[in-house]
Design a protein around this motif. Structure first.
Motif, PDB file in Angstrom:
ATOM      1  N   ALA A  26       0.819  -1.223   0.000  1.00  0.00           N
ATOM      2  CA  ALA A  26       0.000   0.000   0.000  1.00  0.00           C
ATOM      3  C   ALA A  26       0.849   1.268   0.000  1.00  0.00           C
ATOM      4  CB  ALA A  26      -0.933  -0.014   1.207  1.00  0.00           C
ATOM      5  N   GLY A  27       2.185   1.101   0.003  1.00  0.00           N
ATOM      6  CA  GLY A  27       3.054   2.268  -0.101  1.00  0.00           C
ATOM      7  C   GLY A  27       3.807   2.644   1.156  1.00  0.00           C
ATOM      8  N   ALA A  28       3.762   1.802   2.179  1.00  0.00           N
ATOM      9  CA  ALA A  28       4.411   2.137   3.447  1.00  0.00           C
ATOM     10  C   ALA A  28       5.931   2.087   3.335  1.00  0.00           C
ATOM     11  CB  ALA A  28       3.944   1.186   4.541  1.00  0.00           C
ATOM     12  N   LEU A  29       6.576   2.919   4.136  1.00  0.00           N
ATOM     13  CA  LEU A  29       8.020   2.854   4.344  1.00  0.00           C
ATOM     14  C   LEU A  29       8.236   2.219   5.708  1.00  0.00           C
ATOM     15  CD1 LEU A  29      10.975   3.603   3.643  1.00  0.00           C
ATOM     16  CD2 LEU A  29      10.562   5.808   4.751  1.00  0.00           C
ATOM     17  N   SER A  46       7.799   2.470  -5.502  1.00  0.00           N
ATOM     18  CA  SER A  46       7.292   3.563  -4.670  1.00  0.00           C
ATOM     19  C   SER A  46       8.192   4.791  -4.772  1.00  0.00           C
ATOM     20  CB  SER A  46       7.185   3.116  -3.208  1.00  0.00           C
ATOM     21  OG  SER A  46       6.823   4.199  -2.386  1.00  0.00           O
ATOM     22  N   HIS A  47       7.790   5.767  -5.563  1.00  0.00           N
ATOM     23  CA  HIS A  47       8.561   7.007  -5.685  1.00  0.00           C
ATOM     24  C   HIS A  47       8.586   7.760  -4.356  1.00  0.00           C
ATOM     25  CE1 HIS A  47       8.963   6.506  -9.967  1.00  0.00           C
ATOM     26  NE2 HIS A  47       7.662   6.419 -10.114  1.00  0.00           N
ATOM     27  N   ASP A  48       7.451   7.735  -3.664  1.00  0.00           N
ATOM     28  CA  ASP A  48       7.384   8.399  -2.365  1.00  0.00           C
ATOM     29  C   ASP A  48       8.350   7.749  -1.381  1.00  0.00           C
ATOM     30  OD1 ASP A  48       6.046  10.177  -0.312  1.00  0.00           O
ATOM     31  OD2 ASP A  48       5.564   8.209   0.532  1.00  0.00           O
ATOM     32  N   LEU A 111      16.329   4.691  -9.682  1.00  0.00           N
ATOM     33  CA  LEU A 111      17.079   3.950  -8.671  1.00  0.00           C
ATOM     34  C   LEU A 111      18.509   3.645  -9.106  1.00  0.00           C
ATOM     35  CD1 LEU A 111      14.366   1.356  -7.607  1.00  0.00           C
ATOM     36  CD2 LEU A 111      14.784   3.645  -6.715  1.00  0.00           C
ATOM     37  N   LEU A 112      18.821   3.904 -10.370  1.00  0.00           N
ATOM     38  CA  LEU A 112      20.131   3.537 -10.901  1.00  0.00           C
ATOM     39  C   LEU A 112      21.177   4.595 -10.584  1.00  0.00           C
ATOM     40  CD1 LEU A 112      19.102   2.303 -14.469  1.00  0.00           C
ATOM     41  CD2 LEU A 112      19.247   0.984 -12.356  1.00  0.00           C
ATOM     42  N   HIS A 113      22.430   4.140 -10.462  1.00  0.00           N
ATOM     43  CA  HIS A 113      23.543   5.084 -10.404  1.00  0.00           C
ATOM     44  C   HIS A 113      23.526   5.865 -11.718  1.00  0.00           C
ATOM     45  CE1 HIS A 113      27.648   6.618 -10.546  1.00  0.00           C
ATOM     46  NE2 HIS A 113      27.732   6.382  -9.246  1.00  0.00           N
ATOM     47  N   PRO A 114      23.561   7.210 -11.685  1.00  0.00           N
ATOM     48  CA  PRO A 114      23.325   8.004 -12.896  1.00  0.00           C
ATOM     49  C   PRO A 114      24.322   7.752 -14.017  1.00  0.00           C
ATOM     50  CG  PRO A 114      24.124   9.384 -11.091  1.00  0.00           C
ATOM     51  CD  PRO A 114      23.790   8.057 -10.505  1.00  0.00           C
ATOM     52  N   LYS A 115      25.541   7.376 -13.700  1.00  0.00           N
ATOM     53  CA  LYS A 115      26.544   7.151 -14.738  1.00  0.00           C
ATOM     54  C   LYS A 115      26.724   5.669 -15.054  1.00  0.00           C
ATOM     55  CE  LYS A 115      29.254  11.359 -13.927  1.00  0.00           C
ATOM     56  NZ  LYS A 115      30.594  11.919 -13.579  1.00  0.00           N
ATOM     57  N   LYS A 116      26.748   4.840 -14.035  1.00  0.00           N
ATOM     58  CA  LYS A 116      27.079   3.436 -14.230  1.00  0.00           C
ATOM     59  C   LYS A 116      25.876   2.564 -14.569  1.00  0.00           C
ATOM     60  CE  LYS A 116      30.103   1.768 -11.277  1.00  0.00           C
ATOM     61  NZ  LYS A 116      30.721   1.411  -9.983  1.00  0.00           N
ATOM     62  N   LEU A 140      12.404  -5.895  -1.636  1.00  0.00           N
ATOM     63  CA  LEU A 140      12.251  -4.641  -0.897  1.00  0.00           C
ATOM     64  C   LEU A 140      13.350  -3.691  -1.345  1.00  0.00           C
ATOM     65  CD1 LEU A 140      11.506  -5.750   2.770  1.00  0.00           C
ATOM     66  CD2 LEU A 140      10.168  -4.073   1.485  1.00  0.00           C
ATOM     67  N   LEU A 141      12.957  -2.518  -1.782  1.00  0.00           N
ATOM     68  CA  LEU A 141      13.934  -1.479  -2.086  1.00  0.00           C
ATOM     69  C   LEU A 141      14.437  -0.925  -0.762  1.00  0.00           C
ATOM     70  CD1 LEU A 141      15.332   0.522  -4.017  1.00  0.00           C
ATOM     71  CD2 LEU A 141      13.312   1.971  -3.778  1.00  0.00           C
ATOM     72  N   SER A 142      15.740  -1.015  -0.531  1.00  0.00           N
ATOM     73  CA  SER A 142      16.240  -0.783   0.815  1.00  0.00           C
ATOM     74  C   SER A 142      17.505   0.058   0.871  1.00  0.00           C
ATOM     75  CB  SER A 142      16.526  -2.134   1.494  1.00  0.00           C
ATOM     76  OG  SER A 142      15.344  -2.888   1.631  1.00  0.00           O
TER      77      SER A 142
END
Length: 206
Positions: A26-29, A46-48, A111-116, A140-142
């Motif tokens: 449901a979007g919880a952190l 979850s962008h938030d 979520l990616l490293h901007p260069k790599k 889980l994005l952690s």
């Protein structure tokens, strides 16, 4: 206020695990235990949640987020991995390691490293985390629960609840889970590079 879940470390209560998993969907952190420190976690899309983790930890865009996966089959959906790297990582999982690898298209660009164009992945050896991942059915994005300007991660569930009560939605506590973060190994180059020595023995990758 954050909800507090007291979970048995060896036999996590299925109803409680379902409740936590439903809240993540449901979007919880959440703040949750692993085999190497507490972590902040949210659903992959979850962008938030991502923004809240960045805010709590004061992270810039170069920080490697970690996808905490239930097993190797799940991990393989999100990173590109050759045979030699496959064998090296397979031998070290589950365990106290985070591996940086080129990401597949399944991983949101934010979520990616901007260069790599890489992302961190790990498979923890922790009963409660594994139960939560099994119920959730996705990673889980952690990020390690290490607050800005502090040298050690938070290790006590009650303290996490007290200090982060208004910035996380739930705290999952199953007792002590250590103070040392994972060993981080970067496999995105021609040779593996140990970029942080932590709880996992780095010798096998050096």
């Amino acid at each position: 206020m954050a909800k507090y879940f007291d979970v048995h470390p060896d036999n996590p209560q299925p109803r409680t695990i379902r409740t936590v998993a439903d809240s993540v969907r449901a979007g919880a952190l959440i703040a949750y235990p692993t085999d190497s420190c507490f972590a902040l976690g949210c659903r992959l899309g979850s962008h938030d949640g991502v923004n809240r983790i960045r805010s709590i930890r004061d992270l810039d865009e170069r920080h490697h987020f970690t996808l905490v996966c239930q097993n190797f089959a799940q991990l393989g959906q999100f990173v590109q991995i050759g045979n030699d790297v496959f064998r090296a990582i397979k031998a070290a999982t589950p365990g106290r390691y985070t591996f940086i690898l080129p990401a597949t298209k399944e991983v949101p660009r934010k979520l990616l490293h901007p260069k790599k164009k890489t992302v961190g992945v790990r498979i923890p050896d922790h009963v409660v985390t594994q139960a939560l991942l099994a119920e959730l059915g996705e990673p889980l994005l952690s990020s390690t629960l290490l607050l800005p300007d502090e040298d050690e991660p938070l290790t006590q569930g009650w303290e996490i609840k007290e200090r982060l009560d208004h910035v996380v939605d739930a705290v999952v506590d199953s007792g002590d889970c250590g103070t040392e973060p994972t060993t981080v190994v970067d496999f995105s180059g021609p040779e593996p590079e140990v970029v942080r020595q932590g709880a996992g023995d780095p010798a096998r990758f050096m």
